[in-house]
Design an enzyme around this catalytic site. Structure first.
Site, PDB file in Angstrom:
ATOM      1  NE  ARG A   2      -2.760   0.122   3.396  1.00  0.00           N
ATOM      2  CZ  ARG A   2      -4.007  -0.310   3.420  1.00  0.00           C
ATOM      3  NH1 ARG A   2      -4.954   0.422   2.865  1.00  0.00           N
ATOM      4  NH2 ARG A   2      -4.315  -1.452   4.003  1.00  0.00           N
TER       5      ARG A   2
ATOM      6  CB  CYS B 215     -28.916  -2.544  -6.761  1.00  0.00           C
ATOM      7  SG  CYS B 215     -29.513  -2.022  -8.373  1.00  0.00           S
TER       8      CYS B 215
END
Length: 464
Positions: free
Chosen positions: A320, A392
């Site tokens: 990272r 959704c």
């Protein structure tokens, strides 16, 4: 306390976090959050790697991951140089493609993989297998056979079943395997529950406290064809201080010394893992590689002196911290919806053409992100906005809270910094979405290193 009508009605839920204040200039970038070449022009155009994002979008559309090659390489070199005398393994799980594997090799780093797929990418890139480490808590016999046959430099063993599998493979093939033992140091890292990996109650490693770690070392030391390199510890991800590493190093080195005293085995290496944090918001204060190297080196030196043992060759695994700030994601705004809430409060929902399919971290980890308009300047009053996706799911949130200009509108480009780690790696086809491309930028040139998926890609595995 949770409100009976749901989290959105709880006290304070209608405001942003207490530290988030309206900016003096909503157009300005916070340099800490962005790659080194990112800047804005007077007209408000966001430029990365010498490429205006508006021009990149005109050619490649949105959503798109934009990878700053110079920034990536500079961060890789910073770790390599700060940890001189150590082995620096780039954690490929953060983000890996053949181009990135080649950059890592060219900058002199080693590479960690944790699946057959990641290994395949590394080998396709021509990465020297002797400089690859192979992680995983459930490696199959087939995966281990391939790792041994390909000459992977170190296999990080994670279970007694894996000890048996490797012993069987080396005995059957007559080949050798170089291994490290993943240990659980019992450290409670100050991070999200799902990315803390050194406490006892989780799936990784052999517990030092229970004695399993010592037993694993004993078995591996007696197994034919096994070259035992040392112990491996990883305390978690998005870590901002060295205190966790200090506790872990003390416990792992104590086991290292015990192995030497009781088994007569001197292990030449030790890995202290990665998990070094980056800045996603102004509240994050990451350490730079030089500071980390100084602090971690002193910890190991002190403990080895106290134990009377020679310092092993050390390694770390930043992922990272190298790729995270080097990438941003650019989206196009589709709808803007001011929503009236309790007590007259209003939250502005800014819907973009991506979402949890290209960045699951907000939904999965409650991760925080920032964002900015990427293709124009605005003099409008800032409004507290929530950038959401098109999926959704009510939890399909990209940026939970950030100030954007009050005139943000459909067609605007919005860029989110710090998306290099785990966003493309964890991307999905949820709602049958097509995963975005990764576009590397450098010196004014943009090139696709991972192309956008197509409907043909989506349908190719659907055999009907």
């Amino acid at each position: 306390m949770t409100h009976e009508a749901g989290w959105a009605h709880a006290p304070g839920a209608l405001r942003g976090p207490s530290w988030l204040q309206a900016p003096r200039d909503v157009n300005a970038l916070v340099p800490l959050l962005w790659s080194g070449t990112a800047h804005k022009t007077d007209d408000g155009d966001l430029v990365v790697g010498g490429v205006p994002l508006a021009d990149l979008v005109a050619e490649h559309n949105t959503p798109a991951y934009v990878l700053d090659e110079d920034d990536f390489r500079a961060r890789a070199r910073a770790f390599r140089d700060a940890f001189a005398g150590w082995d620096v393994y780039y954690a490929g799980k953060a983000f890996l493609c053949t181009a990135v594997a080649r950059w890592i090799a060219e900058e002199g780093l080693c590479l960690d993989v944790c699946s057959a797929g990641e290994l395949a990418v590394a080998l396709r890139a021509g990465f020297d297998p002797a400089r690859i480490g192979y992680h995983g808590n459930n490696k199959s016999v087939a995966e281990l056979r391939r790792a041994v046959a390909d000459g992977v430099g170190r296999i990080i063993v994670d279970s007694f079943q894996e000890v048996d599998r490797l012993a069987m493979i080396t005995q059957d093939t007559g080949m050798s395997a170089r291994v490290m033992v993943r240990v659980t140091a019992g450290v409670e890292a100050h991070t999200h529950e799902y990315i803390a990996t050194a406490h006892e109650d989780q799936k990784f490693g052999f517990s030092i406290t229970s004695g399993d770690a010592f037993e694993a070392v004993r078995r591996l030391g007696a197994a034919p064809g096994i070259e035992l390199l040392g112990l491996h510890s990883h305390i978690g991800s998005q870590i901002f201080d060295s205190s966790g590493f200090e506790v872990a190093a003390r416990r792992v080195l104590a086991l290292h010394a015990r192995v030497s005293d009781e088994l007569g085995v001197t292990m030449p290496e030790m890995d202290l893992g990665g998990g070094f944090g980056i800045a996603y918001t102004t509240q994050d204060d990451p350490s730079d590689p030089a500071q980390l190297a100084t602090e971690m080196g002193k910890i190991v030196e002190h403990e080895c002196r106290a134990l009377g043992v020679e310092e092993p060759r050390l390694s770390i695994e930043p992922g990272r911290a190298i790729v995270g700030p080097a990438m941003c994601t650019v989206y196009t705004v589709g709808t803007v919806k001011p929503v009236m809430l309790d007590a007259g409060a209003v939250r502005t929902y800014v819907s973009v053409d991506g979402g949890m399919s290209d960045n699951i971290r907000t939904a999965l980890y409650d991760a925080d992100y920032s964002c900015t308009l990427a293709a124009r300047r605005s003099d409008a009053v800032p409004v507290l906005a929530r950038v959401v996706g098109k999926h959704c799911e009510a939890g399909d949130i990209v940026v939970r809270d950030e100030f954007l200009p009050g005139d943000v509108a459909p067609g605007d480009l919005v860029a989110v910094p710090g998306t290099g780690a785990y966003c493309r790696s964890m991307a999905s086809n949820y709602n049958h979405s097509l995963r975005p491309p990764v576009i590397a930028v450098r010196d004014g040139v943009a090139r696709v290193v991972v192309r956008r998926e197509t409907e043909d890609d989506l349908l190719a595995t659907d055999v009907g």
